[in-house]
Motif scaffolding. Sequence first.
Motif, PDB file in Angstrom:
ATOM      1  N   LEU A 132       3.982 -10.839  -6.245  1.00  0.00           N
ATOM      2  CA  LEU A 132       2.883 -11.174  -5.334  1.00  0.00           C
ATOM      3  C   LEU A 132       2.224  -9.936  -4.703  1.00  0.00           C
ATOM      4  CD1 LEU A 132       4.354 -14.332  -3.541  1.00  0.00           C
ATOM      5  CD2 LEU A 132       2.677 -14.258  -5.407  1.00  0.00           C
ATOM      6  N   ALA A 133       2.629  -8.745  -5.145  1.00  0.00           N
ATOM      7  CA  ALA A 133       2.050  -7.525  -4.562  1.00  0.00           C
ATOM      8  C   ALA A 133       0.556  -7.405  -4.833  1.00  0.00           C
ATOM      9  CB  ALA A 133       2.787  -6.291  -5.072  1.00  0.00           C
ATOM     10  N   GLY A 134       0.049  -8.154  -5.806  1.00  0.00           N
ATOM     11  CA  GLY A 134      -1.388  -8.120  -6.098  1.00  0.00           C
ATOM     12  C   GLY A 134      -2.188  -9.103  -5.269  1.00  0.00           C
ATOM     13  N   ASN A 135      -1.529  -9.865  -4.421  1.00  0.00           N
ATOM     14  CA  ASN A 135      -2.224 -10.822  -3.550  1.00  0.00           C
ATOM     15  C   ASN A 135      -2.088 -10.356  -2.106  1.00  0.00           C
ATOM     16  OD1 ASN A 135      -1.246 -12.457  -6.047  1.00  0.00           O
ATOM     17  ND2 ASN A 135      -2.829 -13.738  -5.113  1.00  0.00           N
ATOM     18  N   LEU A 136      -3.219 -10.043  -1.485  1.00  0.00           N
ATOM     19  CA  LEU A 136      -3.179  -9.595  -0.096  1.00  0.00           C
ATOM     20  C   LEU A 136      -3.266 -10.788   0.849  1.00  0.00           C
ATOM     21  CD1 LEU A 136      -5.553  -6.492  -0.144  1.00  0.00           C
ATOM     22  CD2 LEU A 136      -3.048  -6.498  -0.069  1.00  0.00           C
ATOM     23  N   CYS A 137      -2.413 -10.756   1.876  1.00  0.00           N
ATOM     24  CA  CYS A 137      -2.531 -11.697   2.986  1.00  0.00           C
ATOM     25  C   CYS A 137      -2.543 -10.846   4.242  1.00  0.00           C
ATOM     26  CB  CYS A 137      -1.348 -12.658   3.018  1.00  0.00           C
ATOM     27  SG  CYS A 137      -1.280 -13.623   4.554  1.00  0.00           S
ATOM     28  N   ARG A 138      -3.479 -11.068   5.129  1.00  0.00           N
ATOM     29  CA  ARG A 138      -3.553 -10.247   6.334  1.00  0.00           C
ATOM     30  C   ARG A 138      -2.982 -10.982   7.549  1.00  0.00           C
ATOM     31  NH1 ARG A 138      -3.649  -4.812   7.488  1.00  0.00           N
ATOM     32  NH2 ARG A 138      -5.424  -4.224   8.805  1.00  0.00           N
ATOM     33  N   CYS A 139      -2.735 -12.294   7.416  1.00  0.00           N
ATOM     34  CA  CYS A 139      -2.304 -13.064   8.592  1.00  0.00           C
ATOM     35  C   CYS A 139      -0.798 -13.130   8.767  1.00  0.00           C
ATOM     36  CB  CYS A 139      -2.812 -14.502   8.502  1.00  0.00           C
ATOM     37  SG  CYS A 139      -4.592 -14.722   8.569  1.00  0.00           S
ATOM     38  N   THR A 140      -0.051 -13.338   7.680  1.00  0.00           N
ATOM     39  CA  THR A 140       1.338 -13.799   7.823  1.00  0.00           C
ATOM     40  C   THR A 140       2.379 -12.701   7.809  1.00  0.00           C
ATOM     41  OG1 THR A 140       1.670 -14.002   5.440  1.00  0.00           O
ATOM     42  CG2 THR A 140       0.797 -15.937   6.587  1.00  0.00           C
ATOM     43  N   GLY A 141       2.031 -11.519   7.309  1.00  0.00           N
ATOM     44  CA  GLY A 141       3.065 -10.495   7.116  1.00  0.00           C
ATOM     45  C   GLY A 141       4.001 -10.842   5.966  1.00  0.00           C
ATOM     46  N   TYR A 142       3.649 -11.866   5.191  1.00  0.00           N
ATOM     47  CA  TYR A 142       4.312 -12.285   3.946  1.00  0.00           C
ATOM     48  C   TYR A 142       5.663 -12.967   4.139  1.00  0.00           C
ATOM     49  CZ  TYR A 142       0.794  -9.053   2.107  1.00  0.00           C
ATOM     50  OH  TYR A 142      -0.394  -8.412   1.832  1.00  0.00           O
ATOM     51  N   ASP A 143       6.291 -12.846   5.300  1.00  0.00           N
ATOM     52  CA  ASP A 143       7.629 -13.402   5.506  1.00  0.00           C
ATOM     53  C   ASP A 143       7.672 -14.881   5.108  1.00  0.00           C
ATOM     54  OD1 ASP A 143       9.683 -14.892   7.083  1.00  0.00           O
ATOM     55  OD2 ASP A 143      10.253 -12.897   7.799  1.00  0.00           O
ATOM     56  N   LYS A 144       6.792 -15.667   5.708  1.00  0.00           N
ATOM     57  CA  LYS A 144       6.844 -17.107   5.465  1.00  0.00           C
ATOM     58  C   LYS A 144       6.349 -17.463   4.059  1.00  0.00           C
ATOM     59  CE  LYS A 144       6.735 -18.367  10.321  1.00  0.00           C
ATOM     60  NZ  LYS A 144       8.201 -18.638  10.365  1.00  0.00           N
TER      61      LYS A 144
END
Lengths: 158, 753
Positions: A132-144
């Motif tokens: 998933l390193a190619g998908n950016l998320c700016r809200c969650t910090g990826y944890d959830k």
Amino acid sequence: MPGVVHVQTTINGNPTDFLCEPRQSLLEVLRDVLGMTGTKEGCNDGNCGACTVVFDGRIVTSCLVLGVEAQGKEITTIEGVASPEGLHPVQQAFLENAALQCGICTPGFIVATKALLEQEPDADEGRIRHWLAGNLCRCTGYDKIVRAVLDAETKLNA
Amino acid sequence: MTSNIVLSEVEYNVVGKRHLRPDGVDKVTGRAQYGADIRLAGLLAGKVLRSPHAHARIKSIDTTAAAAGPGVHAVVTAGDLPFAALTREELGGDYQRLKFANNHVLAADKVLFKGHPVAAVAAESQHLAEEAVKLIRVEYEVLPPAMTVREAMEPDAPLLHDDLYTSELGQLSERPSNIAAHMAFATGDVELGLTQADLVVEREYQTASVHQGYIEPHNATAFWNADGQLNIWCSTQGPFVVRTNVADILRHPVSRVKVTPMEIGGGFGGKITAYLEPIAALLSQKSGRPVKLLMSRTEVFEASGPAPGTWMKVKLGVTREGRITAADITLAFEAGAYPGSPVMQGAACALACYDVPNGRINGYDVVVNKPKTAAYRAPGSPQAAFAVESVIDEICEELGLDPVEFRLRNAAKEGVRRVEGPVYRRVGLVECLEAARNHDHYRTPLEGENRGRGVAAGFWFNRGFQSSVNLTVNPDGTVNLIEGSVDIGGSRATIAQQAAETLGIAYDEVKPTVVDTDSIGYTMVTGGSRTTFATGWAAIEAAEDVKRQLVERAAKIWDTPIEDVEYADGVLSHKSDPELRMTFKELARQLLGTGGGVTGVSNVDPAGEGNSFGVHIVDLEVDPDTGKVTILRYTAVQDAGKAVHPSYVEGQMQGGVVQGIGWALNEEYFFNDQGQMMNSSFLDYRMPTALDLPMIDTVIVEVANPGHPYGVRGVGEVPIVPPLPAIGSAISHAIGSRMRRLPVTPGAILEAL
């Protein structure tokens, strides 16, 4: 219109015809020509993954694929993930694990996650983070998000 | 899993539970309609022409060829703004404010940053609009730029505005300046306090410009109807703010502007300013067709607000026992092209974690040739905390004091007066510090070479402001909740929870809908960690209104005085006659036949603040060969007052932490010597990915806010504050050298080694 190309393809299992200019990306075709706005634009240069679709079995950023390249291909978008029976376990897991906040990156993450779990049903945390390193998320910090993918694995392997 | 919530004192039925969000299915299936997804009959695509220069005078603009381009319907420049026809005499004292607001939307005499809008085109398609803007001829006289806050403050710096004077404690400077404002807060006697100190540490700090980095680019669609009604659809944190700004810039009555907020793909403070909306409106007015404008990612970086780059100086005096005696702080923040950096908030947050008897904070708001800064999550606080908390860390090292213990000795608590004036009510910093000290993370020693641990605290105000909610009872016993707060991360759920709790009904019996500016009362932005606090409050008030009306109706049905009827846990009952009893649902069914429907309304502006603090612990490892930093473990502790939806509180904390990690380690605007941004893509502006991070542990502390019915404080801002100093200090411990500029890049680490 001059220079318009007729393309025959399959999207989410449905034979689909469209006309596009050679310069139009698959992302533009999906959103502007076909009205399938579930696939999102975040950067238009292949760096954020919001427009991820499955293209003949591989995940691609649809902003880097030309519409004309869809000729004869099989494409799956976010609109093809759920079924009339209900949400896909990956979608259910994202929902239940609060893996989305604003939701703009979510279609791309779900398409990418579904592709991962079809190939590697027992992917561990490290593998999930790598995939998933190619998908950016700016809200969650990826944890959830990572926890949702692990939960989706459990659901799918049950 | 053991609970990560500590000190919780009150259990509620709906508040505090982890419900599914009402908009969740739409967002996991791609059905949710974001701003760019809107499709209207006859829709044109627009494109903005932007300045290639950081600083230049516009000598001429020729739009003739573009207007004649294929498929082109309209071309606009600053000359089309109503402001162009107004004079300084007509506008009086409002002239400069309006000039800045208008020039920001479309440059008139000068361009002040690369990416500054100069003209715009509406055409049949996006590609035709892009081709047409290339046909616009602009002649520039290029000027030298002032790019950093220190540079711009020099007396001989290039001036951005020849009519901007420094506003200093109520006076205007004699000569124009890039320093828009100088403000100061003070308490006690700083010089005396410094003489009482056993140790005085004075250091300078710098931080780079960083972007909010929301994944959804800005967008706006407008239709200016022939009758003067202007409709706007956009992704914004504040539809009412957009309405005000558009009406102000286009000199159009506010009642003739309707803003419909679409789903929003992140904002973090950056989606409050109306960048595209006035331009889309002008293009629509000129073409008679609806027009959609979208920013590219490059435009987002170059022309929407970063958080300010800063220069800061901190002097702290402490006793040997670790008690702060005095603080003297100077903050200079880049405002970008027009005045308005969050330096005042930074100044108010700088010492907010501590009981400081003698303090002085000077703040400077300085214009530079960069895009105008915008709010970014706890605006001003992370930078100020980086400077102050880093000095505290150095003091702890010097005096051999535990960093949590030092903070406990100086912690802000009830009755403490902040340097800028307000006195704290009940707050939870001490409880957060104690929770951090008791946490397994802090109790586990960090071992291994090239590793460091950092601890830091952070603060945000969490002010209320205006919100409105309407609640209508349906015949099936459910309730429609109408609100004006855009849902950027789960607030439909948290607002609905508070309404359900107040009415004594189930969570899924309240159906929230976010509506346009014609359909609900004024509601301030979704931002500043105010939404769950203030719009939640509005939902509670509207629910109380519903309850009052239901009591009246039951009294009418039972033919008894109102005083005899009570409402508790969703049941209406007669105080003395046990036979007379109705559930909410039973009464809802009878409403239409007994006098008509029931709608509860509220317009609130809660006074006071829901002040919140966080304490973070980070362990990291530095690779001495490459300078790369790996985050090994991260724990965030925060006082939420009452976590209305614990999962969403955790999500806010984790997201804020990771934005802070990016700010501390990677993110930075790079400019060349002409002031042009060189890394305006997600490839070169490096935000954290899933691969860069561990899980982020959270501890939610619940010290109820005495100023909210359910004890709620805001949560979204605080978690971005402590990561900057916590990581800076951890790296300093790992490499034995203090890092005083953010981001701490691998290059900076190798240089220090």
